[in-house]
Design an enzyme around this catalytic site. Structure first.
Site, PDB file in Angstrom:
ATOM      1  N   ASP A  34       9.165  -3.678 -17.098  1.00 19.48           N
ATOM      2  CA  ASP A  34       9.283  -2.848 -15.851  1.00 19.48           C
ATOM      3  C   ASP A  34      10.803  -2.084 -15.836  1.00 19.48           C
ATOM      4  O   ASP A  34      11.770  -2.966 -16.132  1.00 19.48           O
ATOM      5  CB  ASP A  34       8.944  -3.528 -14.810  1.00 19.48           C
ATOM      6  CG  ASP A  34       8.483  -2.672 -13.505  1.00 19.48           C
ATOM      7  OD1 ASP A  34       7.189  -2.637 -13.371  1.00 19.48           O
ATOM      8  OD2 ASP A  34       9.271  -2.161 -13.103  1.00 19.48           O
ATOM      9  N   THR A 122      -4.054   6.347 -13.833  1.00 12.72           N
ATOM     10  CA  THR A 122      -5.093   7.505 -13.519  1.00 12.72           C
ATOM     11  C   THR A 122      -4.488   8.696 -13.821  1.00 12.72           C
ATOM     12  O   THR A 122      -3.448   8.879 -13.510  1.00 12.72           O
ATOM     13  CB  THR A 122      -5.394   7.484 -12.187  1.00 12.72           C
ATOM     14  OG1 THR A 122      -5.646   6.078 -11.733  1.00 12.72           O
ATOM     15  CG2 THR A 122      -6.365   8.299 -11.717  1.00 12.72           C
ATOM     16  N   LYS A 207     -12.996   8.033 -13.515  1.00 12.20           N
ATOM     17  CA  LYS A 207     -12.210   7.490 -12.591  1.00 12.20           C
ATOM     18  C   LYS A 207     -12.049   8.377 -11.298  1.00 12.20           C
ATOM     19  O   LYS A 207     -12.108   7.738 -10.367  1.00 12.20           O
ATOM     20  CB  LYS A 207     -10.993   7.284 -13.296  1.00 12.20           C
ATOM     21  CG  LYS A 207      -9.784   6.783 -12.554  1.00 12.20           C
ATOM     22  CD  LYS A 207      -9.952   5.398 -11.768  1.00 12.20           C
ATOM     23  CE  LYS A 207      -8.973   5.197 -10.617  1.00 12.20           C
ATOM     24  NZ  LYS A 207      -9.294   4.015  -9.899  1.00 12.20           N
ATOM     25  N   ARG A 247     -33.157   6.863   2.395  1.00 11.40           N
ATOM     26  CA  ARG A 247     -32.099   7.536   1.250  1.00 11.40           C
ATOM     27  C   ARG A 247     -30.805   8.129   2.009  1.00 11.40           C
ATOM     28  O   ARG A 247     -30.178   9.012   1.137  1.00 11.40           O
ATOM     29  CB  ARG A 247     -32.869   8.369   0.570  1.00 11.40           C
ATOM     30  CG  ARG A 247     -33.969   8.034  -0.431  1.00 11.40           C
ATOM     31  CD  ARG A 247     -34.973   8.971  -1.056  1.00 11.40           C
ATOM     32  NE  ARG A 247     -35.634   9.613  -0.004  1.00 11.40           N
ATOM     33  CZ  ARG A 247     -36.932   9.074   0.536  1.00 11.40           C
ATOM     34  NH1 ARG A 247     -37.065   7.828   0.372  1.00 11.40           N
ATOM     35  NH2 ARG A 247     -37.647   9.767   1.472  1.00 11.40           N
ATOM     36  N   CYS A 261      -5.124   5.966  -4.096  1.00  5.92           N
ATOM     37  CA  CYS A 261      -6.101   6.391  -4.920  1.00  5.92           C
ATOM     38  C   CYS A 261      -6.946   7.733  -4.133  1.00  5.92           C
ATOM     39  O   CYS A 261      -7.037   8.823  -4.564  1.00  5.92           O
ATOM     40  CB  CYS A 261      -7.230   5.506  -5.484  1.00  5.92           C
ATOM     41  SG  CYS A 261      -6.492   4.532  -6.848  1.00  5.92           S
ATOM     42  N   LYS A 318      -6.039   0.798   5.456  1.00  8.60           N
ATOM     43  CA  LYS A 318      -7.454   0.498   5.989  1.00  8.60           C
ATOM     44  C   LYS A 318      -7.388  -0.969   6.546  1.00  8.60           C
ATOM     45  O   LYS A 318      -6.489  -1.652   6.293  1.00  8.60           O
ATOM     46  CB  LYS A 318      -8.331   0.594   4.769  1.00  8.60           C
ATOM     47  CG  LYS A 318      -8.208  -0.335   3.539  1.00  8.60           C
ATOM     48  CD  LYS A 318      -9.425  -0.004   2.681  1.00  8.60           C
ATOM     49  CE  LYS A 318      -8.993  -1.178   1.572  1.00  8.60           C
ATOM     50  NZ  LYS A 318      -9.811  -0.949   0.366  1.00  8.60           N
TER      51      LYS A 318
HETATM   52  N1  LIG Z   1      -2.921  -0.201  -7.257  1.00  9.20           N
HETATM   53  C1  LIG Z   1      -4.356  -0.086  -7.500  1.00  9.20           C
HETATM   54  O1  LIG Z   1      -5.164  -0.846  -6.719  1.00  9.20           O
HETATM   55  C2  LIG Z   1      -4.877   1.144  -8.601  1.00  9.20           C
HETATM   56  C3  LIG Z   1      -6.186   0.918  -8.989  1.00  9.20           C
HETATM   57  C4  LIG Z   1      -6.743   1.888  -9.941  1.00  9.20           C
HETATM   58  C5  LIG Z   1      -5.822   2.555 -10.556  1.00  9.20           C
HETATM   59  N2  LIG Z   1      -4.425   2.600 -10.185  1.00  9.20           N
HETATM   60  C6  LIG Z   1      -3.498   3.607 -11.073  1.00  9.20           C
HETATM   61  O2  LIG Z   1      -2.652   2.592 -11.834  1.00  9.20           O
HETATM   62  C7  LIG Z   1      -1.732   3.191 -11.918  1.00  9.20           C
HETATM   63  C8  LIG Z   1      -0.425   2.329 -11.595  1.00  9.20           C
HETATM   64  O3  LIG Z   1      -0.529   2.010 -10.321  1.00  9.20           O
HETATM   65  P1  LIG Z   1       0.361   0.702  -9.527  1.00  9.20           P
HETATM   66  O4  LIG Z   1      -0.483   0.649  -8.282  1.00  9.20           O
HETATM   67  O5  LIG Z   1       0.148  -0.300 -10.482  1.00  9.20           O
HETATM   68  O6  LIG Z   1       1.645   1.245  -9.396  1.00  9.20           O
HETATM   69  P2  LIG Z   1       2.783   0.329  -8.803  1.00  9.20           P
HETATM   70  O7  LIG Z   1       3.748   1.440  -8.522  1.00  9.20           O
HETATM   71  O8  LIG Z   1       2.572  -0.700  -8.195  1.00  9.20           O
HETATM   72  O9  LIG Z   1       3.594  -0.311 -10.270  1.00  9.20           O
HETATM   73  C9  LIG Z   1       3.951   0.537 -11.188  1.00  9.20           C
HETATM   74  C10 LIG Z   1       5.302  -0.106 -11.747  1.00  9.20           C
HETATM   75  O10 LIG Z   1       5.541   0.641 -13.068  1.00  9.20           O
HETATM   76  C11 LIG Z   1       6.923   0.641 -13.210  1.00  9.20           C
HETATM   77  N3  LIG Z   1       7.442   1.651 -14.090  1.00  9.20           N
HETATM   78  C12 LIG Z   1       7.502   3.025 -13.627  1.00  9.20           C
HETATM   79  N4  LIG Z   1       7.934   3.823 -14.939  1.00  9.20           N
HETATM   80  C13 LIG Z   1       8.215   3.074 -15.662  1.00  9.20           C
HETATM   81  C14 LIG Z   1       8.675   2.964 -17.002  1.00  9.20           C
HETATM   82  N5  LIG Z   1       8.574   4.124 -17.671  1.00  9.20           N
HETATM   83  N6  LIG Z   1       8.621   2.061 -17.879  1.00  9.20           N
HETATM   84  C15 LIG Z   1       8.318   0.648 -17.298  1.00  9.20           C
HETATM   85  N7  LIG Z   1       8.041   0.423 -15.927  1.00  9.20           N
HETATM   86  C16 LIG Z   1       7.824   1.733 -15.096  1.00  9.20           C
HETATM   87  C17 LIG Z   1       7.295   0.670 -11.725  1.00  9.20           C
HETATM   88  O11 LIG Z   1       8.711   0.064 -11.594  1.00  9.20           O
HETATM   89  C18 LIG Z   1       6.279  -0.188 -11.028  1.00  9.20           C
HETATM   90  O12 LIG Z   1       6.716  -1.691 -10.940  1.00  9.20           O
HETATM   91  C19 LIG Z   1      -1.531   4.647 -11.529  1.00  9.20           C
HETATM   92  O13 LIG Z   1      -1.813   5.687 -12.126  1.00  9.20           O
HETATM   93  C20 LIG Z   1      -2.444   4.290 -10.237  1.00  9.20           C
HETATM   94  O14 LIG Z   1      -2.999   5.604  -9.732  1.00  9.20           O
HETATM   95  C21 LIG Z   1      -3.941   1.597  -8.946  1.00  9.20           C
END
Ligand SMILES: NC(=O)c1ccc[n+]([C@@H]2O[C@H](COP(=O)([O-])OP(=O)(O)OC[C@H]3O[C@@H](n4cnc5c(N)ncnc54)[C@H](O)[C@@H]3O)[C@@H](O)[C@H]2O)c1
Length: 418
Positions: A34, A122, A207, A247, A261, A318
């Site tokens: 990270d 995503t 997705k 339905r 999302c 929510k």
């Molecule tokens: N949060 C959810 O419940 C959820 C569910 C389904 C899909 N997603 C998708 O998953 C992806 C991640 O979402 P999230 O909620 O985990 O995000 P988040 O912000 O909680 O975590 C992402 C992490 O990535 C790090 N980061 C950013 N750029 C980086 C890089 N170049 N190298 C290393 N680390 C880096 C950030 O510092 C952060 O800690 C997104 O595309 C989101 O749409 C999230």
């Protein structure tokens, strides 16, 4: 197929960290990468920086402590999983995939023949084959020949991540069959749900369709609510009666959609096909408009009170979550403050918004607005309503949220109210 021993997870947030923990528990050597120094430090100190109780417990298991380490840059491995944010570019309303691109560029020097790259973030359809594949091929390796690429979207519900990461079915979209099989093998180390193997573009679209389905159906409920209001019909009763049809399953109307999302992903579909996504775009606009309507309702209720002191309960996107990302409740609070209202906001679950009791908050208030009714808020309001009203300057309590369907397990509850 070579045996996978070491996995690098790029981006250890809501998605990447639980995944890293589960993979470490399965016996893989996992490096969480990270760019946030604080995140790396807390993982290495054994402190989970996301509020997921069960994941926090597993995080303390010896096997996980032994296998999971964090650092701020990638290193060579067998598998690389990218789970960095893909926010909406608010001006253009398209996906901002710059963080995925940086993450892919950061692993590029470490890629070796036989590696598998999984995109969990995503992304809009075609991103894997049109953007990611050419980018990783700059390493000199060739996708589907000596390097494998796959999109494995995530469906977890914040607050219930452990159950969902294990039990949800997974869609695995490889650029080729081998990539899909390799990815399936990794996830099968902890997933008990079923696996559905498909191609990358289908997985990308699936997705987005899931969240768009929620958004459009919430917009329909919000539109029904507006029509019912004009007719003087009780929308909650109307929905309950309509849902008696075998339905029909109308969702709850609400204060708008929020989270990471639902308000974001439908725009990624519009981005690739604006002509065939008119319903999707309209639904987005309808749901984005709801906070303005709710703010107007609050203003109307307060029109006879001079300089009212407003206390808002619930700021998350929510009920029964701690997550405030893209929260319509926060949007409503901002709108009221922009209009010069004195608004105090509290939430028992969201960090920085805690309080001791609603009765204490209500002392001298002119209006209590329950924007997001967590179970705990609902209970206190119902048990102490009379006392709460007694301590208010004006006993005005606005409650919007009233849930219609409890939803099946795994279904994202409607982020709404009436
Ligand atoms: N949060 C959810 O419940 C959820 C569910 C389904 C899909 N997603 C998708 O998953 C992806 C991640 O979402 P999230 O909620 O985990 O995000 P988040 O912000 O909680 O975590 C992402 C992490 O990535 C790090 N980061 C950013 N750029 C980086 C890089 N170049 N190298 C290393 N680390 C880096 C950030 O510092 C952060 O800690 C997104 O595309 C989101 O749409 C999230």
């Amino acid at each position: 197929m070579a045996v996978v021993k070491k996995i690098v997870v790029i981006g250890t947030g809501y998605v990447g960290l639980p995944l890293a923990v589960m993979l470490a528990r399965s016996g893989y050597e996992v490096i969480g990468v990270d760019i946030e120094e604080g995140v790396v430090e807390s993982i290495n100190r054994g402190v989970l920086h996301i509020a997921e109780e069960e994941i926090a417990r597993i995080f303390q298991e010896d096997e996980v402590k032994k296998n999971l380490h964090a650092q701020n840059s990638p290193c060579p491995a067998d598998v690389f999983i990218i789970s960095v944010p893909t926010p909406l570019d608010q001006k253009k309303r398209i996906a901002d995939i710059s963080q995925v691109i940086s993450a892919v560029e950061s692993i590029s020097p470490h890629l070796r023949p036989g590696n598998l790259v999984i995109i969990e973030s995503t992304v809009p359809p075609l991103t894997c084959r049109a953007t990611i594949a050419p980018l990783i091929e700059k390493s000199g390796l060739k996708v589907s020949q000596n390097l494998f690429l796959c999109h494995c979207p995530e469906r977890i519900l914040p607050g219930d991540v452990f159950f969902e990461i294990v039990h949800n079915d997974r869609i695995i979209g490889g650029l080729d069959e081998k990539a899909s099989q390799m990815a399936k093998e990794i996830y099968a180390s902890f997933v008990k749900g079923r696996f559905y193997l498909t191609d990358d573009v289908t997985a990308e679209l699936v997705k987005l369709m899931e969240n768009t389905y929620r958004d459009v159906n919430i917009a329909l409920a919000n539109e029904f609510a507006a029509v019912a209001e004009g007719l003087g019909v009780d929308i909650m009763q109307a929905i309950e009666l309509a849902n008696k049809h075998p339905r029909v399953d109308i969702l709850s109307p609400g204060i708008g959609t929020g989270g990471h999302c639902i308000p974001v992903d439908p725009w990624f579909i519009k981005q690739v096909d604006p002509v065939n996504s008119r319903l999707i775009q309209t639904a987005r606009l309808i749901n984005d408009e709801v906070p303005y309507k709710i703010a107007a309702k609050i203003r109307r209720a307060l029109r006879d009170i001079k300089e009212p002191r407003i206390v808002v309960l619930g700021v998350t996107y929510k009920p029964d979550t701690y997550d405030v990302r893209n929260s319509p409740a926060i949007r409503i609070i901002e709108l009221l403050r922009d209009d010069g209202y004195q608004v105090e906001a509290y939430d028992p679950l969201a960090e920085g918004y805690h309080y001791s009791s609603i009765k204490d908050l209500a002392k001298g208030a002119d209006c209590l607005v329950a924007l997001v009714e967590h179970q705990i808020i609902k209970k206190e309001l119902e048990e102490n309503m009379a006392e709460i009203k007694k301590v208010m300057r004006h006993p005005l309590i606005l409650r919007f949220y009233h849930k219609v369907d409890e939803g099946k397990r795994g279904a994202e509850p409607d982020s709404g109210l009436v």
